[in-house]
Design a protein around this motif. Structure first.
Motif, PDB file in Angstrom:
ATOM      1  N   SER A 210     -25.761   2.093 -55.416  1.00 36.45           N
ATOM      2  CA  SER A 210     -26.574   2.714 -54.380  1.00 36.45           C
ATOM      3  C   SER A 210     -27.291   3.918 -54.986  1.00 36.45           C
ATOM      4  CB  SER A 210     -25.703   3.151 -53.205  1.00 36.45           C
ATOM      5  OG  SER A 210     -25.049   4.353 -53.530  1.00 36.45           O
ATOM      6  N   MET A 211     -28.411   4.267 -54.383  1.00 36.87           N
ATOM      7  CA  MET A 211     -29.199   5.377 -54.917  1.00 36.87           C
ATOM      8  C   MET A 211     -28.404   6.688 -54.934  1.00 36.87           C
ATOM      9  SD  MET A 211     -32.277   5.411 -56.125  1.00 36.87           S
ATOM     10  CE  MET A 211     -32.804   6.775 -57.095  1.00 36.87           C
ATOM     11  N   PRO A 212     -27.687   7.045 -53.824  1.00 36.31           N
ATOM     12  CA  PRO A 212     -26.905   8.291 -53.851  1.00 36.31           C
ATOM     13  C   PRO A 212     -25.850   8.288 -54.956  1.00 36.31           C
ATOM     14  CG  PRO A 212     -27.113   7.496 -51.608  1.00 36.31           C
ATOM     15  CD  PRO A 212     -27.667   6.426 -52.496  1.00 36.31           C
ATOM     16  N   ASP A 213     -25.190   7.121 -55.158  1.00 32.07           N
ATOM     17  CA  ASP A 213     -24.206   7.034 -56.228  1.00 32.07           C
ATOM     18  C   ASP A 213     -24.853   7.228 -57.586  1.00 32.07           C
ATOM     19  OD1 ASP A 213     -22.103   6.700 -54.596  1.00 32.07           O
ATOM     20  OD2 ASP A 213     -21.818   4.543 -54.951  1.00 32.07           O
ATOM     21  N   PHE A 214     -26.013   6.617 -57.742  1.00 27.85           N
ATOM     22  CA  PHE A 214     -26.706   6.730 -59.021  1.00 27.85           C
ATOM     23  C   PHE A 214     -27.049   8.189 -59.297  1.00 27.85           C
ATOM     24  CE2 PHE A 214     -30.367   6.735 -61.838  1.00 27.85           C
ATOM     25  CZ  PHE A 214     -29.975   5.845 -62.821  1.00 27.85           C
ATOM     26  N   ILE A 215     -27.519   8.854 -58.263  1.00 24.98           N
ATOM     27  CA  ILE A 215     -27.877  10.264 -58.428  1.00 24.98           C
ATOM     28  C   ILE A 215     -26.636  11.095 -58.748  1.00 24.98           C
ATOM     29  CG2 ILE A 215     -28.710  12.304 -57.193  1.00 24.98           C
ATOM     30  CD1 ILE A 215     -30.635  10.399 -55.697  1.00 24.98           C
ATOM     31  N   ARG A 216     -25.552  10.823 -57.998  1.00 21.51           N
ATOM     32  CA  ARG A 216     -24.326  11.586 -58.214  1.00 21.51           C
ATOM     33  C   ARG A 216     -23.814  11.382 -59.635  1.00 21.51           C
ATOM     34  NH1 ARG A 216     -20.818   9.177 -54.808  1.00 21.51           N
ATOM     35  NH2 ARG A 216     -22.279   9.602 -53.131  1.00 21.51           N
ATOM     36  N   GLN A 217     -23.866  10.127 -60.094  1.00 19.86           N
ATOM     37  CA  GLN A 217     -23.307   9.848 -61.415  1.00 19.86           C
ATOM     38  C   GLN A 217     -24.214  10.308 -62.541  1.00 19.86           C
ATOM     39  OE1 GLN A 217     -22.458   5.675 -61.469  1.00 19.86           O
ATOM     40  NE2 GLN A 217     -21.058   5.860 -59.738  1.00 19.86           N
ATOM     41  N   ASN A 218     -25.497  10.268 -62.279  1.00 26.06           N
ATOM     42  CA  ASN A 218     -26.410  10.460 -63.391  1.00 26.06           C
ATOM     43  C   ASN A 218     -27.170  11.776 -63.407  1.00 26.06           C
ATOM     44  OD1 ASN A 218     -26.229   7.893 -64.960  1.00 26.06           O
ATOM     45  ND2 ASN A 218     -26.637   7.101 -62.915  1.00 26.06           N
ATOM     46  N   SER A 219     -27.324  12.398 -62.227  1.00 20.26           N
ATOM     47  CA  SER A 219     -28.038  13.662 -62.275  1.00 20.26           C
ATOM     48  C   SER A 219     -27.006  14.739 -62.562  1.00 20.26           C
ATOM     49  CB  SER A 219     -28.748  13.935 -60.963  1.00 20.26           C
ATOM     50  OG  SER A 219     -27.821  14.038 -59.934  1.00 20.26           O
ATOM     51  N   ARG A 220     -26.745  14.917 -63.828  1.00 24.53           N
ATOM     52  CA  ARG A 220     -25.693  15.806 -64.288  1.00 24.53           C
ATOM     53  C   ARG A 220     -26.096  17.256 -64.008  1.00 24.53           C
ATOM     54  NH1 ARG A 220     -25.733  18.086 -69.793  1.00 24.53           N
ATOM     55  NH2 ARG A 220     -23.632  18.859 -70.206  1.00 24.53           N
ATOM     56  N   SER A 221     -25.233  17.938 -63.315  1.00 19.47           N
ATOM     57  CA  SER A 221     -25.486  19.368 -63.176  1.00 19.47           C
ATOM     58  C   SER A 221     -24.529  20.092 -64.122  1.00 19.47           C
ATOM     59  CB  SER A 221     -25.272  19.816 -61.726  1.00 19.47           C
ATOM     60  OG  SER A 221     -23.958  19.547 -61.336  1.00 19.47           O
ATOM     61  N   TYR A 222     -25.023  21.119 -64.756  1.00 16.99           N
ATOM     62  CA  TYR A 222     -24.212  21.842 -65.741  1.00 16.99           C
ATOM     63  C   TYR A 222     -24.672  23.292 -65.785  1.00 16.99           C
ATOM     64  CZ  TYR A 222     -28.279  21.064 -68.748  1.00 16.99           C
ATOM     65  OH  TYR A 222     -29.529  21.043 -69.262  1.00 16.99           O
ATOM     66  N   VAL A 223     -23.894  24.112 -66.458  1.00 16.02           N
ATOM     67  CA  VAL A 223     -24.245  25.527 -66.579  1.00 16.02           C
ATOM     68  C   VAL A 223     -24.566  25.811 -68.037  1.00 16.02           C
ATOM     69  CG1 VAL A 223     -23.478  27.884 -66.199  1.00 16.02           C
ATOM     70  CG2 VAL A 223     -22.672  26.058 -64.690  1.00 16.02           C
ATOM     71  N   ARG A 224     -25.658  26.503 -68.231  1.00 20.07           N
ATOM     72  CA  ARG A 224     -26.113  26.815 -69.585  1.00 20.07           C
ATOM     73  C   ARG A 224     -25.764  28.275 -69.864  1.00 20.07           C
ATOM     74  NH1 ARG A 224     -30.936  25.548 -73.041  1.00 20.07           N
ATOM     75  NH2 ARG A 224     -31.720  27.604 -73.616  1.00 20.07           N
ATOM     76  N   ILE A 225     -25.110  28.489 -71.002  1.00 26.06           N
ATOM     77  CA  ILE A 225     -24.636  29.850 -71.302  1.00 26.06           C
ATOM     78  C   ILE A 225     -25.041  30.256 -72.712  1.00 26.06           C
ATOM     79  CG2 ILE A 225     -22.614  31.389 -71.259  1.00 26.06           C
ATOM     80  CD1 ILE A 225     -21.111  28.837 -70.082  1.00 26.06           C
ATOM     81  N   ARG A 226     -25.509  31.510 -72.847  1.00 21.83           N
ATOM     82  CA  ARG A 226     -25.704  32.084 -74.181  1.00 21.83           C
ATOM     83  C   ARG A 226     -24.981  33.439 -74.210  1.00 21.83           C
ATOM     84  NH1 ARG A 226     -30.574  33.615 -75.897  1.00 21.83           N
ATOM     85  NH2 ARG A 226     -31.431  33.656 -73.777  1.00 21.83           N
ATOM     86  N   SER A 227     -24.325  33.677 -75.330  1.00 15.83           N
ATOM     87  CA  SER A 227     -23.585  34.945 -75.426  1.00 15.83           C
ATOM     88  C   SER A 227     -23.529  35.390 -76.880  1.00 15.83           C
ATOM     89  CB  SER A 227     -22.162  34.762 -74.883  1.00 15.83           C
ATOM     90  OG  SER A 227     -21.369  35.862 -75.277  1.00 15.83           O
ATOM     91  N   PRO A 228     -23.679  36.689 -77.157  1.00 17.72           N
ATOM     92  CA  PRO A 228     -23.505  37.188 -78.524  1.00 17.72           C
ATOM     93  C   PRO A 228     -22.025  37.152 -78.931  1.00 17.72           C
ATOM     94  CG  PRO A 228     -23.954  39.013 -77.028  1.00 17.72           C
ATOM     95  CD  PRO A 228     -24.047  37.770 -76.216  1.00 17.72           C
ATOM     96  N   GLN A 229     -21.125  37.145 -77.943  1.00 19.53           N
ATOM     97  CA  GLN A 229     -19.679  37.122 -78.257  1.00 19.53           C
ATOM     98  C   GLN A 229     -19.156  35.702 -78.031  1.00 19.53           C
ATOM     99  OE1 GLN A 229     -19.438  40.358 -75.381  1.00 19.53           O
ATOM    100  NE2 GLN A 229     -17.921  41.284 -76.762  1.00 19.53           N
ATOM    101  N   ARG A 230     -19.691  34.802 -78.817  1.00 17.96           N
ATOM    102  CA  ARG A 230     -19.487  33.389 -78.584  1.00 17.96           C
ATOM    103  C   ARG A 230     -17.997  32.996 -78.684  1.00 17.96           C
ATOM    104  NH1 ARG A 230     -20.121  29.303 -81.937  1.00 17.96           N
ATOM    105  NH2 ARG A 230     -20.691  27.302 -81.070  1.00 17.96           N
TER     106      ARG A 230
END
Lengths: 319, 256
Positions: A210-230
């Motif tokens: 189903s379209m909602p399932d496809f979106i849920r599975q494939n539209s990956r949400s993530y957080v992008r982080i940059r830090s000098p103290q990696r």
């Protein structure tokens, strides 16, 4: 209802359609998605009994296409808008189709009105623009008032107004309880119209969801982080049980929408952040990733623009 | 789906394209006009002909002299009726509407044949009467022995030429390929084979030469092994073979 069972088509050594098994159900718009050359049109021609399958079977409401009495009253299809004799008028084109299936003459005027071609009904089809040809093809599909409709790339070459019209038409046909099966090579188009999605690549079934399932599975949400103290940040996240993926260029990525949690963690441990941003991968990327291995001809784009690098961390999610 | 529905549909198709009108009118005009011209020339040359030729003079056949050219228009008609479906891509729409391929092809051929028969008969009678009028004192009459058979035969000949072309077009699909095969065949190759001594015996079994025999009233002094109806029968066999080949390929092939 259209049911495919192990449907295959070979041209010599080349496999165009490879054991497709799925069903297209009534009451919803089912999108048929795949890159160019994936076998969408061949599959649709086999559904209509135009091409003979090399193996497998396809049935319309439980019957083979050739067994349907007056098939246009069961299933209407737009395969190729240019498949019209240019010297024949729109009216006569539809009339000869109506007569062959015992459809009353008045339906011709009705469908011409539905698609907005009444004023050019007596004009020869060769003078038609692509959009008008597309409308004539849709009129032919609607002629028998069928329960099943099938459109092959219906928005190709249309202007925005035409695209809008076709989207609404498909949705309203599905809302009337009809089966609507529409192909496209554009994920963005499908996202706007389809309720269910069948994805193929090189003739093989890649997804049936189903379209909602496809979106849920494939539209990956993530957080992008940059830090000098990696290193410190990695330790802190690790202690809290958060999985981090290194995305290169000093960028870290964390799956899910945990931006607040990560921000608070970093503050508590005194880690400096240069970037903390929630991201959403597009459906188009998900589709490209899904079909990446199945695309017949790759364009060798500039590295970094392709879908591969972006998605290294989430291969396998696509299915 | 009934054959009657499909025949009605094919009639709509055939009457709604311009090529039907111009190919058939060309067949009538060329056959009749050329026949009249040659009849008029024969009349003026008659007195200077050798005696042997005068005795063999076949006024009926002379008025059909335009058919060698007029049949080419019939060939174009037969080819276009079938191959238009392929060259326009309409074949996929047509076969989606009528998935029974025998019903589709033979309804189309029935409609086109009926039309060709009407036009062929009109052409044949017009060519005969106008040609005889040109011949003046040397003319034949419709009541003379064998003349009515020849005139009816002329109409059947044109119809069968169109049918043969439909069969060939059903096999070859492309209009250019079909015309490029049939035109030189009937206009050149058949004539050459029929006039060269070495190939004469084969040439007279070709569809046009065998079928053309029915238009002769005064038999030629040769050893042709068939009569007027036998010749037409040979032509009918060619037509059946072409149509059967066209049907078998249509049934087997994907629609494109």
């Amino acid at each position: 209802m259209i049911e495919l069972a192990g449907l295959s088509k070979r041209y010599g050594d080349k496999v165009a359609v490879d054991r497709l098994t799925f069903a297209v159900r009534p009451g919803i718009v089912t999108g048929f998605l795949g890159p160019n050359g994936a076998g969408k049109s061949t599959t649709m021609r086999m559904i209509l009994g135009l091409d003979h399958p090399s193996a497998g079977d396809v049935r319309i409401d439980g019957r083979h296409y050739a067994q349907l009495k007056d098939p246009l009253t069961y299933i209407g299809a737009l395969l190729d808008a240019k498949a019209v004799h240019g010297g024949r008028s729109a009216y006569n084109h539809l009339l000869c189709l109506a007569q062959s299936n015992g459809i009353p003459k008045r339906r011709v005027a009705e469908v011409l009105d539905t698609v907005g071609l009444t004023t050019v009904a007596r004009k020869k089809a060769k003078g038609f623009s692509l959009g008008m040809g597309q409308r004539l093809g849709i009129a032919a599909a609607l002629l028998g008032d069928p329960r099943i409709l099938m459109f092959d790339e219906p928005v190709n070459g249309l202007d925005p107004e035409g695209i809008h019209w076709i989207r609404n038409l498909m949705k309203s046909l599905a809302a009337q309880g009809r089966t609507v099966f529409v192909s496209s090579h554009l994920m963005s188009e499908m996202a706007l119209t389809a309720d269910h999605l069948v994805v193929i690549g090189q003739g093989r079934l890649l997804a049936d969801t189903s379209m909602p399932d496809f979106i849920r599975q494939n539209s990956r949400s993530y957080v992008r982080i940059r830090s000098p103290q990696r290193e410190r940040l990695l330790d802190t996240l690790h202690e809290s049980g958060i999985t981090v993926v290194e995305a290169g260029g000093g960028v870290l990525e964390v799956d899910g929408g945990k931006a607040e949690q990560i921000g608070e963690l970093a503050a508590r441990h005194g880690v400096v952040l240069h970037e903390l941003s929630p991201q959403q991968a597009s459906l188009e990327e998900a589709f490209m990733q899904l079909t990446a291995e199945a695309v017949e001809y790759h364009a060798h784009a500039d590295p970094g623009l392709g879908p591969q690098d972006r998605s290294a961390g989430w291969k396998g999610r696509a299915r | 789906m009934t054959a009657a529905q499909v025949i009605r549909s094919e009639w709509t198709k055939i009457r709604s394209v311009a090529s039907t009108v111009w190919t058939l009118s060309l067949a009538v005009v060329v056959t009749v006009a050329l026949g009249m011209l040659i009849a008029a020339l024969s009349r003026s040359q008659f007195d200077s002909m050798p005696v042997r030729q005068r005795l063999m003079f076949d006024p009926t056949y002379v008025s059909f002299a335009g058919m060698s050219l007029g049949q080419l228009a019939m060939i174009v008609f037969g080819v276009l009726v079938v191959s238009n479906e392929y060259s326009t891509g309409m074949i996929r729409v047509s076969l989606a509407a009528v998935p029974r391929r025998a019903t589709f092809l033979f309804s189309k051929i029935a409609v086109a044949t009926a039309l060709a028969l009407v036009v062929g008969m009109c052409t044949s009678f017009a060519a005969f009467f106008l040609g005889q009028a040109m011949l003046g004192p040397h003319q034949a009459r419709i009541g003379d022995s064998g003349v009515l058979r020849a005139v009816l035969g002329g109409g059947l000949y044109m119809t069968l030429i169109a049918m043969f072309s439909m069969g060939v077009a059903a096999m070859l699909r492309s209009p250019m390929l079909s015309l490029g095969t049939l035109m030189p065949f009937f206009f050149l190759i058949s004539n050459i084979l029929g006039n060269v001594d070495a190939t004469k015996k084969i040439g007279r079994f070709l569809p046009d030469q065998a079928g053309g025999r029915i238009m002769q009233v005064v038999p030629r002094a040769d050893d042709t092994p068939y009569g007027p109806w036998g010749g037409l029968g040979i032509m009918v066999l060619w037509v059946i073979a072409a149509l059967a080949g066209g049907y078998l390929l249509l049934r087997r092939r994907d629609a494109q």
